[in-house]
Scaffold this motif. Sequence first.
Motif, short mmCIF file in Angstrom:
data_model
loop_
_atom_site.label_atom_id
_atom_site.label_comp_id
_atom_site.label_asym_id
_atom_site.label_seq_id
_atom_site.Cartn_x
_atom_site.Cartn_y
_atom_site.Cartn_z
N CYS A 58 -0.66 4.75 1.76
CA CYS A 58 -1.99 5.15 1.14
C CYS A 58 -2.96 5.76 2.06
N LEU A 86 -4.40 7.26 -6.31
CA LEU A 86 -5.93 7.12 -5.36
C LEU A 86 -6.25 8.34 -4.65
N ARG A 102 -11.75 -1.46 -3.07
CA ARG A 102 -10.46 -1.13 -3.50
C ARG A 102 -10.21 -1.29 -5.04
N VAL A 134 -11.29 0.65 2.58
CA VAL A 134 -12.22 0.38 1.66
C VAL A 134 -12.23 -1.03 1.01
N LEU A 136 -5.87 5.36 2.54
CA LEU A 136 -6.96 4.49 3.16
C LEU A 136 -6.44 3.74 4.11
N ASN A 137 -5.11 3.35 4.09
CA ASN A 137 -4.53 2.14 5.01
C ASN A 137 -4.85 2.79 6.40
N CYS A 170 -4.74 -2.74 -6.65
CA CYS A 170 -4.56 -3.29 -5.39
C CYS A 170 -4.95 -4.73 -5.17
N CYS A 194 -7.06 -2.07 4.83
CA CYS A 194 -7.64 -1.37 3.80
C CYS A 194 -8.90 -0.84 4.45
N CYS A 234 0.80 -1.29 -0.08
CA CYS A 234 0.03 0.01 0.01
C CYS A 234 0.79 1.25 0.22
S1 SF4 Z 1 -7.15 1.33 -1.44
FE1 SF4 Z 1 -5.27 -0.17 -2.30
S2 SF4 Z 1 -3.47 0.79 -1.59
FE2 SF4 Z 1 -5.02 1.83 -0.23
S3 SF4 Z 1 -5.01 0.60 1.56
FE3 SF4 Z 1 -6.47 -0.32 0.29
S4 SF4 Z 1 -5.40 -1.87 -0.71
FE4 SF4 Z 1 -3.77 -0.52 0.19
#
Ligand code: SF4
Length: 195
Positions: free
Chosen positions: A97, A184, A111, A107, A99-100, A115, A105, A42
Motif C-alpha cells: 500500500c 486506496l 485507514r 494514516v 501509505l505503508n 484495513c 500505516c 497491506c
Molecule cells: S491504509 Fe490500510 S493497507 Fe494502507 S498502510 Fe494503512 S492499514 Fe495498511
Amino acid sequence: MKLTSKAAFRKLAALYKRMGDAYADAATRVGLSCADCEDNCCTSYFQHHTYVEWAYLWHGLNALPEARRQDYLARAEDYAAQARQALDAGERPRIMCPLNDGGLCGVYEHRLMICRMHGVPNVLVKPNGQRVQFAGCFRSQALTREVDDVFVLDRTPLYRDLARLEMDYLGSKLRQLPRVDLTLAEMLVAGPPRF
Ligand code: SF4
C-alpha cells in the motif's frame, strides 16, 4: 437531512472504533496476533465502496505535512500503474500500500474499513440474504484448522451501519453519483471525492 462532513466523520470514527473493538475481541478468541508476522496485509488488493470513507481518508491526508502527502501521492501513482500491469497480465496485484511506511500505516486513524477487519474469520450476510464467509488470514486459518467451534465475527451490523451512514452523508445525491469501486491508491490519485 444530509449530514455535514463534520458530523459524518464523527459518526464514522465511532463506527471504526466499534469495528476495532469487535476485531480485537475476535482476535483474542481466536488467539490471533499480528506480532512478528512474515506476511503483511497491506499488500492485499481490495476495492473500497463508500464516499464517506474516501472523504475521511482525505481528511486525514490533508492534515499531514505537504511533503509527506506528496510522497504518498507519488507512491499511489506508482501503485496504480503496477496494479494495472499485473491485472493486464491476468494476475492479482500484490503490491505494498502506498501509505505503508516500513510496516506502519501512515494514516492509522483514517485507514479504511477493510484495513480494520481483515484477518479474523468473519461472515457477512448481504441484503439479498447471501451469506459470504471469510476464513481469515493465513495465520488465522492455521490457528483454527483443528478447532471445531471457531468464533466467527459477524460483520453484517457494522456494514449495515456504514451503508446507512453513507446514505445520510450523500443525501439526495446518492442516486446521482456513480458507485465507488476504487483501490486506496485510486482514491489518492483521484483526489478527494467531489459532489
Ligand atoms: S491504509 Fe490500510 S493497507 Fe494502507 S498502510 Fe494503512 S492499514 Fe495498511
